[in-house]
Design a protein around this motif. Sequence first.
Motif, PDB file in Angstrom:
ATOM      1  N   TRP A  59      24.460  25.097 -36.613  1.00 13.79           N
ATOM      2  CA  TRP A  59      23.580  25.625 -35.567  1.00 13.79           C
ATOM      3  C   TRP A  59      23.494  27.140 -35.597  1.00 13.79           C
ATOM      4  CZ3 TRP A  59      20.201  22.553 -33.655  1.00 13.79           C
ATOM      5  CH2 TRP A  59      20.487  21.182 -33.512  1.00 13.79           C
TER       6      TRP A  59
ATOM      7  N   GLY B 189      25.789  30.936 -22.720  1.00 14.47           N
ATOM      8  CA  GLY B 189      24.813  30.508 -23.729  1.00 14.47           C
ATOM      9  C   GLY B 189      23.700  29.685 -23.097  1.00 14.47           C
TER      10      GLY B 189
ATOM     11  N   PRO C 207      14.150  31.350 -25.399  1.00 16.02           N
ATOM     12  CA  PRO C 207      13.574  30.003 -25.485  1.00 16.02           C
ATOM     13  C   PRO C 207      13.671  29.365 -26.872  1.00 16.02           C
ATOM     14  CG  PRO C 207      12.094  31.485 -24.319  1.00 16.02           C
ATOM     15  CD  PRO C 207      13.179  32.328 -24.895  1.00 16.02           C
ATOM     16  N   VAL C 208      13.897  30.166 -27.922  1.00 16.94           N
ATOM     17  CA  VAL C 208      13.958  29.608 -29.279  1.00 16.94           C
ATOM     18  C   VAL C 208      15.392  29.522 -29.795  1.00 16.94           C
ATOM     19  CG1 VAL C 208      12.983  29.738 -31.585  1.00 16.94           C
ATOM     20  CG2 VAL C 208      11.833  30.868 -29.693  1.00 16.94           C
ATOM     21  N   ILE C 209      16.070  30.679 -29.772  1.00 20.97           N
ATOM     22  CA  ILE C 209      17.416  30.696 -30.338  1.00 20.97           C
ATOM     23  C   ILE C 209      18.419  30.128 -29.345  1.00 20.97           C
ATOM     24  CG2 ILE C 209      19.188  32.137 -31.374  1.00 20.97           C
ATOM     25  CD1 ILE C 209      17.103  34.052 -32.197  1.00 20.97           C
ATOM     26  N   GLY C 210      18.148  30.356 -28.061  1.00 20.68           N
ATOM     27  CA  GLY C 210      19.053  29.867 -27.031  1.00 20.68           C
ATOM     28  C   GLY C 210      19.372  28.378 -27.169  1.00 20.68           C
ATOM     29  N   PRO C 211      18.344  27.526 -27.301  1.00 19.65           N
ATOM     30  CA  PRO C 211      18.642  26.094 -27.444  1.00 19.65           C
ATOM     31  C   PRO C 211      19.490  25.777 -28.670  1.00 19.65           C
ATOM     32  CG  PRO C 211      16.357  26.378 -26.791  1.00 19.65           C
ATOM     33  CD  PRO C 211      16.903  27.754 -27.055  1.00 19.65           C
TER      34      PRO C 211
ATOM     35  N   TYR D 271      22.999  23.923 -28.408  1.00 16.83           N
ATOM     36  CA  TYR D 271      23.411  22.763 -29.215  1.00 16.83           C
ATOM     37  C   TYR D 271      24.731  23.038 -29.926  1.00 16.83           C
ATOM     38  CZ  TYR D 271      19.629  19.433 -28.626  1.00 16.83           C
ATOM     39  OH  TYR D 271      18.796  18.485 -28.107  1.00 16.83           O
TER      40      TYR D 271
ATOM     41  N   PRO E 237      16.355  32.971 -19.763  1.00 15.01           N
ATOM     42  CA  PRO E 237      16.665  34.177 -20.539  1.00 15.01           C
ATOM     43  C   PRO E 237      16.458  35.464 -19.749  1.00 15.01           C
ATOM     44  CG  PRO E 237      14.736  33.033 -21.450  1.00 15.01           C
ATOM     45  CD  PRO E 237      15.342  32.130 -20.422  1.00 15.01           C
TER      46      PRO E 237
ATOM     47  N   TRP F  47      10.077  21.970 -33.089  1.00 20.28           N
ATOM     48  CA  TRP F  47      11.521  22.221 -33.135  1.00 20.28           C
ATOM     49  C   TRP F  47      12.078  21.960 -34.517  1.00 20.28           C
ATOM     50  CZ3 TRP F  47      14.147  25.227 -30.224  1.00 20.28           C
ATOM     51  CH2 TRP F  47      13.694  25.470 -28.921  1.00 20.28           C
TER      52      TRP F  47
ATOM     53  N   ILE G 139       7.559  33.816 -26.755  1.00 21.79           N
ATOM     54  CA  ILE G 139       7.571  32.924 -27.898  1.00 21.79           C
ATOM     55  C   ILE G 139       7.595  31.495 -27.369  1.00 21.79           C
ATOM     56  CG2 ILE G 139       8.825  32.172 -29.940  1.00 21.79           C
ATOM     57  CD1 ILE G 139       9.979  34.968 -30.125  1.00 21.79           C
ATOM     58  N   VAL G 140       6.637  30.704 -27.808  1.00 27.21           N
ATOM     59  CA  VAL G 140       6.615  29.289 -27.415  1.00 27.21           C
ATOM     60  C   VAL G 140       6.770  28.449 -28.679  1.00 27.21           C
ATOM     61  CG1 VAL G 140       5.298  27.452 -26.331  1.00 27.21           C
ATOM     62  CG2 VAL G 140       5.180  29.778 -25.424  1.00 27.21           C
ATOM     63  N   VAL G 141       7.688  27.515 -28.624  1.00 28.38           N
ATOM     64  CA  VAL G 141       7.958  26.706 -29.811  1.00 28.38           C
ATOM     65  C   VAL G 141       6.896  25.628 -29.973  1.00 28.38           C
ATOM     66  CG1 VAL G 141       9.559  25.036 -30.793  1.00 28.38           C
ATOM     67  CG2 VAL G 141      10.416  27.143 -29.777  1.00 28.38           C
ATOM     68  N   GLU G 142       6.403  25.494 -31.206  1.00 29.45           N
ATOM     69  CA  GLU G 142       5.434  24.431 -31.482  1.00 29.45           C
ATOM     70  C   GLU G 142       6.085  23.248 -32.172  1.00 29.45           C
ATOM     71  OE1 GLU G 142       2.286  26.559 -33.532  1.00 29.45           O
ATOM     72  OE2 GLU G 142       1.192  26.621 -31.630  1.00 29.45           O
TER      73      GLU G 142
ATOM     74  N   PHE H 191      13.835  20.070 -24.838  1.00 31.74           N
ATOM     75  CA  PHE H 191      14.570  19.921 -26.101  1.00 31.74           C
ATOM     76  C   PHE H 191      16.082  19.985 -25.853  1.00 31.74           C
ATOM     77  CE2 PHE H 191      16.395  22.239 -29.871  1.00 31.74           C
ATOM     78  CZ  PHE H 191      16.325  21.191 -30.765  1.00 31.74           C
ATOM     79  N   MET H 192      16.474  20.913 -25.006  1.00 31.20           N
ATOM     80  CA  MET H 192      17.909  21.035 -24.722  1.00 31.20           C
ATOM     81  C   MET H 192      18.429  19.908 -23.856  1.00 31.20           C
ATOM     82  SD  MET H 192      18.859  24.920 -23.998  1.00 31.20           S
ATOM     83  CE  MET H 192      17.277  25.313 -23.338  1.00 31.20           C
TER      84      MET H 192
ATOM     85  N   SER I  49      12.809  29.381 -19.220  1.00 30.08           N
ATOM     86  CA  SER I  49      12.183  29.199 -20.526  1.00 30.08           C
ATOM     87  C   SER I  49      11.042  28.190 -20.393  1.00 30.08           C
ATOM     88  CB  SER I  49      13.206  28.653 -21.528  1.00 30.08           C
ATOM     89  OG  SER I  49      14.018  29.673 -22.014  1.00 30.08           O
ATOM     90  N   PRO I  50      10.120  28.168 -21.372  1.00 30.63           N
ATOM     91  CA  PRO I  50       9.056  27.173 -21.332  1.00 30.63           C
ATOM     92  C   PRO I  50       9.627  25.743 -21.306  1.00 30.63           C
ATOM     93  CG  PRO I  50       8.649  28.773 -23.073  1.00 30.63           C
ATOM     94  CD  PRO I  50      10.004  29.063 -22.532  1.00 30.63           C
TER      95      PRO I  50
ATOM     96  N   ASN J  86       9.054  23.127 -23.003  1.00 30.85           N
ATOM     97  CA  ASN J  86       9.441  22.415 -24.220  1.00 30.85           C
ATOM     98  C   ASN J  86      10.802  22.879 -24.749  1.00 30.85           C
ATOM     99  OD1 ASN J  86       8.750  24.789 -25.460  1.00 30.85           O
ATOM    100  ND2 ASN J  86       7.588  23.833 -27.108  1.00 30.85           N
ATOM    101  N   SER J  87      11.230  24.106 -24.370  1.00 30.96           N
ATOM    102  CA  SER J  87      12.608  24.506 -24.698  1.00 30.96           C
ATOM    103  C   SER J  87      13.598  23.764 -23.810  1.00 30.96           C
ATOM    104  CB  SER J  87      12.785  26.013 -24.501  1.00 30.96           C
ATOM    105  OG  SER J  87      11.979  26.732 -25.396  1.00 30.96           O
TER     106      SER J  87
ATOM    107  N   VAL K 124      14.384  24.679 -36.415  1.00 35.06           N
ATOM    108  CA  VAL K 124      15.744  24.425 -36.888  1.00 35.06           C
ATOM    109  C   VAL K 124      15.807  24.540 -38.413  1.00 35.06           C
ATOM    110  CG1 VAL K 124      17.610  22.725 -37.044  1.00 35.06           C
ATOM    111  CG2 VAL K 124      16.305  22.960 -34.916  1.00 35.06           C
TER     112      VAL K 124
ATOM    113  N   TYR L  25      21.322  31.949 -21.265  1.00 36.32           N
ATOM    114  CA  TYR L  25      20.496  32.630 -22.275  1.00 36.32           C
ATOM    115  C   TYR L  25      19.346  31.717 -22.703  1.00 36.32           C
ATOM    116  CZ  TYR L  25      19.473  34.213 -27.110  1.00 36.32           C
ATOM    117  OH  TYR L  25      18.879  34.601 -28.283  1.00 36.32           O
ATOM    118  N   ALA L  26      19.636  30.450 -22.894  1.00 35.34           N
ATOM    119  CA  ALA L  26      18.636  29.528 -23.404  1.00 35.34           C
ATOM    120  C   ALA L  26      17.638  29.096 -22.330  1.00 35.34           C
ATOM    121  CB  ALA L  26      19.326  28.297 -23.994  1.00 35.34           C
TER     122      ALA L  26
END
Lengths: 461, 330
Positions: free
Chosen positions: A143, B64, A90-94, A98, B71, A169, A164-167, B297-298, B290-291, B293-294, A173, B67-68
């Motif tokens: 990226w 990819g 959920p964090v690195i994947g996006p 990108y 996951p 972005w 892990i939940v992003v607060e 964002f994507m 994924s949550p 907000n992920s 980054v 994965y994002a």
Amino acid sequence: MLDPEILARVQFAFTMAFHIIFPSLTIGLASFLLVLEAMWLRTGNDTYLSLYKFWIKIFALAFGMGVVSGIVMSYQFGTNWGPFSKLSGPVIGPLMAYEVLSAFFLEAGFLGVMLFGLNKVGPKLHITATAMVAVGTLFSAFWILSANSWMQTPAGYAIETGRIVVESWFDVVFNPSFPYRLAHMVLAAYLTTAFVVAGVGAWHLLRNRENVAARIMFSMAMWLITIFAPLQIIAGDMHGLNTLEHQPAKIAAMEGHFETSKGSTPLILFGWPDMAAGKTKYAVEIPYLGSIILTHTLDGEIRGLNEFAPEDRPNATILFWSFRIMVGLGTLMLLIAVGSLWARHRKTLFDCKWLHRFALIMGPSGFIAILAGWVTTEVGRQPWVIYGIMRTADAGSPVSPVAIAGSLAAFFVAYAIVFGVGTAYILRAMRQDPRHAHIDPHEIYRADHANVVDHIDTPKH
Amino acid sequence: MDYQLIWVLLIAFAVFAYVTLDGFDLGIGILFPFEKKQENRGKMMNAIAPIWDGNETWLVLGGGGLYATFPEAYSLLMTAFYIPVIVMLLALVFRGVAFEFRFKSRDHTNHWDFAFAAGSIIAAAMQGAMLGAFIEGINIKDGHFIGGAFDWISPFSIFCASAVVVGYALLGAGWLIMKVDGPLQGKLRAIAKPAVIWMAANLAVVSLMTTYLNPAYGDRWFSTPNIYYLAPIPIVTVGLMFWLWHAVKRREKTVFGITLSVFFLSYLGFGITLFPHIVPPVISFRDAASPDNSLSFMLVGAVIFLPVILGYTAYAYYVFRGKIDDAGYH
């Protein structure tokens, strides 16, 4: 008997080490090709076109190898590091998504036009394609280094029920080490390319100092080195300060400091950090210099490795030496920059044999420095895969060690063949006289019946 | 907004884009053993040289992206398919570098032709086998893969591998029939004819076997009222296969289009069978996501970049349109 964690790490390190070499060269070469094409269009001097065609062959080979070794990487997170993927997705994947969306497609989409399209689209659209590929390589660096930096200095997240939940972005980054790491890596890629170009130019100058194309590339590369080598030392220093703040154990291991000291810390030039004994043996030290370099003061505190729990210490023996290889090469890079300025001042840049020989030897130095720097930063992150969040020992997939050993052996053999042959082709392309790179390929084809390749046809003036 | 649903559809789109675009690239490699002439092989490769890299990038987006966005699915599937994924990647390495190396090598063109053909065939077969094993289901307990390293090999997965290899070969033949002419085109038509029959047989077997693999799969298709809504898919597919059989003999541009349509309907059928499972037979895409907000964002990136990507990809195809001339790009 076979430790699956070690095997998986060796496989990742091996495939990554091969992969990192090619983008390092193509990031720099793409920008260099853009400059060459712009110079050709501006001046109308065909030597620039010859140089463009000379280097685009090498670029195409390196790019192809970078692509195929990169696809391997994008799947290895899952095959070998399943629990890591599940946690970090959920964090690195996006960030990687990108990278694919903004960089990989851009590079791949315009690569065909860049390699094969000059006659079909004309010079204006063609240089746009070259520019898109060059920009794509830089977006890609942005990226992937953001993702890599987040694993080193995670920020902008919270952990909720084991996920892990992003607060933020923005904080993810632009995590604390990212700006320094990005600057350090992009400069490294440019320097690596400059040394490759300088080495090839020097080789041709040593054969014939009148070779116009060799003169131009050697001079251009030496200017790049003169500008970027000092900048890189500044960027490296800033990156070091940042690491001291966020990953003090890594700095302690890099410098071989086992005991905490506050002020007047010496710089250990050489020695043998002994993890078991908890001290650096045979140390050759310069007093005070450690404090000055690491904290930019005389009385800054530097925490020693013994202050960290044994299970949290990175391997100082490896880090101490990998760091010194990188810094040593950086020093030589600065030295050759000074040498080239001296030769320019005396107007002997193209006659100075020792400088050419020095440049030739330094040709691959950028790759070695990048690998050494990469070992320093990644081994220095251990025992964590995500610093402070997940240990490497908990990150591996439940794959049988036999399967990993088998895949590792297969990678060894396949990469030895593919990249061995690819390197041989690159070296062969480098030996061609760059002045003749613009000759119509079909004429050469008829002349010696060798399957000579030219990626773009001669434009009609 | 239902980000999970949007992303499962986007990932499905990326995978389909990969299957069709790299499908015809791989197909050309699969056809290589049937054409011995160096000159023609060069033409076949040049028909995709400027675009293959972009085509293969969809594979990176699929992997990819998974994965994002999902996951857990990525982690489980890659672990379960460890061997076929690694074999596929190595095959793609050899086949990818062959594009450059073939034209650089002076004395070893045949070696790189072999690497190109073998790499393409093996990569396609592994993709097909994974497709089959995926439909059969992954052995999972408490969110962990507990199956063996060779679970992915079964009679069904071997049938699927065969279907994918021959399907890709047909896509490749369809592409080449558009891009070349003369004797080479005639030869491709001759190869394509038995391939159509083989593909029809494979499709029929795989489709029928799928409905028996899992009672839920059969119900999805044969229960009322589903059967009325879904019946057009197999019926149209059968019609397309007949049309393909005739097009192969004399048409230039339609062969590729019809094959593409058959791929689309097969893929649609596959999706209908498995929905909502992203790791059959138990994990739904909602459990693996994924949550939000992920995902959101994507989604911003996807909305901005995907139209641009499709735009310049179309431009690259436009630049290199038309027949391959003798000179080639290389």
